[in-house]
Write a protein that holds these residues in place. Sequence first.
Motif, PDB file in Angstrom:
ATOM      1  N   PHE A 117      14.358 -41.110   5.785  1.00 28.70           N
ATOM      2  CA  PHE A 117      15.414 -41.232   4.786  1.00 28.70           C
ATOM      3  C   PHE A 117      14.983 -42.083   3.595  1.00 28.70           C
ATOM      4  O   PHE A 117      15.826 -42.584   2.861  1.00 28.70           O
ATOM      5  N   HIS A 118      13.676 -42.219   3.394  1.00 31.99           N
ATOM      6  CA  HIS A 118      13.201 -43.093   2.317  1.00 31.99           C
ATOM      7  C   HIS A 118      13.751 -42.663   0.963  1.00 31.99           C
ATOM      8  O   HIS A 118      14.290 -43.488   0.206  1.00 31.99           O
ATOM      9  N   ALA A 119      13.641 -41.389   0.645  1.00 29.83           N
ATOM     10  CA  ALA A 119      14.087 -40.924  -0.677  1.00 29.83           C
ATOM     11  C   ALA A 119      15.589 -41.115  -0.842  1.00 29.83           C
ATOM     12  O   ALA A 119      16.061 -41.557  -1.902  1.00 29.83           O
ATOM     13  N   GLU A 120      16.358 -40.807   0.223  1.00 32.57           N
ATOM     14  CA  GLU A 120      17.806 -40.967   0.144  1.00 32.57           C
ATOM     15  C   GLU A 120      18.191 -42.439  -0.016  1.00 32.57           C
ATOM     16  O   GLU A 120      19.066 -42.784  -0.828  1.00 32.57           O
ATOM     17  N   MET A 121      17.535 -43.313   0.739  1.00 33.24           N
ATOM     18  CA  MET A 121      17.847 -44.741   0.649  1.00 33.24           C
ATOM     19  C   MET A 121      17.438 -45.307  -0.708  1.00 33.24           C
ATOM     20  O   MET A 121      18.120 -46.171  -1.266  1.00 33.24           O
ATOM     21  N   GLN A 122      16.344 -44.823  -1.254  1.00 37.43           N
ATOM     22  CA  GLN A 122      15.934 -45.269  -2.575  1.00 37.43           C
ATOM     23  C   GLN A 122      16.961 -44.868  -3.632  1.00 37.43           C
ATOM     24  O   GLN A 122      17.329 -45.673  -4.496  1.00 37.43           O
ATOM     25  N   ASP A 123      17.436 -43.635  -3.536  1.00 38.27           N
ATOM     26  CA  ASP A 123      18.464 -43.182  -4.478  1.00 38.27           C
ATOM     27  C   ASP A 123      19.741 -44.006  -4.335  1.00 38.27           C
ATOM     28  O   ASP A 123      20.378 -44.370  -5.337  1.00 38.27           O
ATOM     29  N   LEU A 124      20.123 -44.288  -3.083  1.00 35.37           N
ATOM     30  CA  LEU A 124      21.334 -45.071  -2.858  1.00 35.37           C
ATOM     31  C   LEU A 124      21.157 -46.501  -3.368  1.00 35.37           C
ATOM     32  O   LEU A 124      22.058 -47.054  -4.018  1.00 35.37           O
ATOM     33  N   ALA A 125      20.009 -47.100  -3.088  1.00 33.17           N
ATOM     34  CA  ALA A 125      19.769 -48.461  -3.564  1.00 33.17           C
ATOM     35  C   ALA A 125      19.807 -48.514  -5.086  1.00 33.17           C
ATOM     36  O   ALA A 125      20.374 -49.442  -5.675  1.00 33.17           O
ATOM     37  N   ARG A 126      19.220 -47.516  -5.726  1.00 31.39           N
ATOM     38  CA  ARG A 126      19.244 -47.467  -7.190  1.00 31.39           C
ATOM     39  C   ARG A 126      20.680 -47.359  -7.703  1.00 31.39           C
ATOM     40  O   ARG A 126      21.075 -48.046  -8.660  1.00 31.39           O
ATOM     41  N   LEU A 127      21.471 -46.509  -7.049  1.00 32.56           N
ATOM     42  CA  LEU A 127      22.864 -46.326  -7.453  1.00 32.56           C
ATOM     43  C   LEU A 127      23.661 -47.612  -7.268  1.00 32.56           C
ATOM     44  O   LEU A 127      24.478 -47.989  -8.130  1.00 32.56           O
ATOM     45  N   LEU A 128      23.435 -48.302  -6.171  1.00 33.97           N
ATOM     46  CA  LEU A 128      24.141 -49.554  -5.913  1.00 33.97           C
ATOM     47  C   LEU A 128      23.774 -50.613  -6.951  1.00 33.97           C
ATOM     48  O   LEU A 128      24.634 -51.376  -7.414  1.00 33.97           O
ATOM     49  N   ARG A 129      22.519 -50.662  -7.329  1.00 34.63           N
ATOM     50  CA  ARG A 129      22.120 -51.605  -8.367  1.00 34.63           C
ATOM     51  C   ARG A 129      22.755 -51.262  -9.707  1.00 34.63           C
ATOM     52  O   ARG A 129      23.180 -52.140 -10.457  1.00 34.63           O
ATOM     53  N   GLU A 130      22.841 -49.957 -10.002  1.00 40.08           N
ATOM     54  CA  GLU A 130      23.478 -49.537 -11.258  1.00 40.08           C
ATOM     55  C   GLU A 130      24.935 -49.977 -11.306  1.00 40.08           C
ATOM     56  O   GLU A 130      25.473 -50.274 -12.381  1.00 40.08           O
ATOM     57  N   ARG A 131      25.582 -50.015 -10.124  1.00 38.54           N
ATOM     58  CA  ARG A 131      26.982 -50.431 -10.061  1.00 38.54           C
ATOM     59  C   ARG A 131      27.126 -51.938  -9.816  1.00 38.54           C
ATOM     60  O   ARG A 131      28.224 -52.415  -9.559  1.00 38.54           O
ATOM     61  N   ALA A 132      25.999 -52.634  -9.883  1.00 34.45           N
ATOM     62  CA  ALA A 132      25.974 -54.100  -9.785  1.00 34.45           C
ATOM     63  C   ALA A 132      26.459 -54.618  -8.438  1.00 34.45           C
ATOM     64  O   ALA A 132      27.015 -55.714  -8.339  1.00 34.45           O
ATOM     65  N   ALA A 133      26.264 -53.825  -7.375  1.00 33.20           N
ATOM     66  CA  ALA A 133      26.552 -54.338  -6.032  1.00 33.20           C
ATOM     67  C   ALA A 133      25.601 -55.479  -5.700  1.00 33.20           C
ATOM     68  O   ALA A 133      24.496 -55.578  -6.245  1.00 33.20           O
ATOM     69  N   HIS A 134      26.025 -56.339  -4.793  1.00 31.89           N
ATOM     70  CA  HIS A 134      25.128 -57.383  -4.272  1.00 31.89           C
ATOM     71  C   HIS A 134      24.444 -56.799  -3.037  1.00 31.89           C
ATOM     72  O   HIS A 134      25.063 -56.637  -1.977  1.00 31.89           O
ATOM     73  N   LEU A 135      23.155 -56.466  -3.167  1.00 33.11           N
ATOM     74  CA  LEU A 135      22.461 -55.674  -2.159  1.00 33.11           C
ATOM     75  C   LEU A 135      21.474 -56.523  -1.364  1.00 33.11           C
ATOM     76  O   LEU A 135      20.558 -57.129  -1.923  1.00 33.11           O
ATOM     77  N   THR A 136      21.688 -56.542  -0.039  1.00 33.39           N
ATOM     78  CA  THR A 136      20.714 -57.072   0.913  1.00 33.39           C
ATOM     79  C   THR A 136      20.091 -55.877   1.611  1.00 33.39           C
ATOM     80  O   THR A 136      20.812 -54.993   2.090  1.00 33.39           O
ATOM     81  N   LEU A 137      18.763 -55.826   1.693  1.00 33.94           N
ATOM     82  CA  LEU A 137      18.102 -54.620   2.189  1.00 33.94           C
ATOM     83  C   LEU A 137      17.014 -54.987   3.183  1.00 33.94           C
ATOM     84  O   LEU A 137      16.200 -55.876   2.925  1.00 33.94           O
TER      85      LEU A 137
END
Length: 343
Positions: free
Chosen positions: A262-282
């Motif tokens: 799921f690397h590509a899917e998780m990368q897309d999701l992480a990018r989207l979360l950053r665009e929405r300024a979520a606070h992301l722990t990964l």
Amino acid sequence: MWVEEEIRQQPEVADRLLREGWPEAERIAAEARRFQPALVMLAARGSSDNAARYGQYLLGAFAGLPAALATPSLFTFYRRPPRLDHAWVIGISQSGRSPDIVEVIREARRQGGLTLAITNDPGSPLAAEAHAVLPLRAGAERAVAATKTYTAQLVALAMLAAAWTEDRTMQEELRRLPEAMARALESEGPAREAAASWWRASHGVVIGRGFNYATAFEIALKLKELTYIVAEPYSSADFLHGPIALVEPGFPVFLIAPGPTFHAEMQDLARLLRERAAHLTLCSEDPRLLRYAEVGIPLPPVPEWLSPVVAVIPGQWFAVSLARWKGLDPDRPRGLQKVTETR
């Protein structure tokens, strides 16, 4: 500090289970192959239910069997159990004492199904009802929040999958697992750093997928138990089907992303979360994914089918550290006791 001590015991517990329990796992898997089940049903509650989710993926992928979670109230309250005469029914319970899980195993055996108990207490009522028992050998667990018994349950299920396939590569990967777990314990520092940035949080989401769908549920449960945060678990796919509307600047997200599938899917999701300024722990072994996070927690690389055993350890450290940041005692979560018996 029982919970911290028991987190650190996990590599030792896994090593003991693999060494002492492998002959039992081989016998159990051989008996199950002879039985030729049409499906697997896994019955559990709490953290054990999260281990059962992992079992769904394992036994579906490697035994080729439809695998489902039991609905115990059909057995105990409605008295309308499904047909289980061609099922391999696995009860998973740390204590082996919850009456509803015992009843699922009892009824499955009455119908002629094949039954197995995975428990830390081989003298428990659950063990007494099952055709076979795979003891966890985790030793006494004093902390209310399950840690070493949870990962022992994951290892037990992985042993059954490897024994079913008789795949020597899988067996060798299992033997190397305790070493990877010991390396995962080194995530305590980054997990503490991540917890420091969540200490004001009252809600958040935990996201995983595939084998680590179970990990999302278990880390979310630990956050609820120890920090009283409303932490909701999701698969990355389900999160995109609506719940992503929750995300606003600063919204807390804990993303579990080991393995290549799921690397590509998780990368897309992480990018989207950053665009929405979520606070992301990964959490990931891949530095390309970690760069998207506010706090990245490196994982030791392991085969993806075993990754839940190591990926949950940073989540355990994170929940304990966050409890400390909030001024809570993770050894004494309010309103909870070590053994919960439900019907």
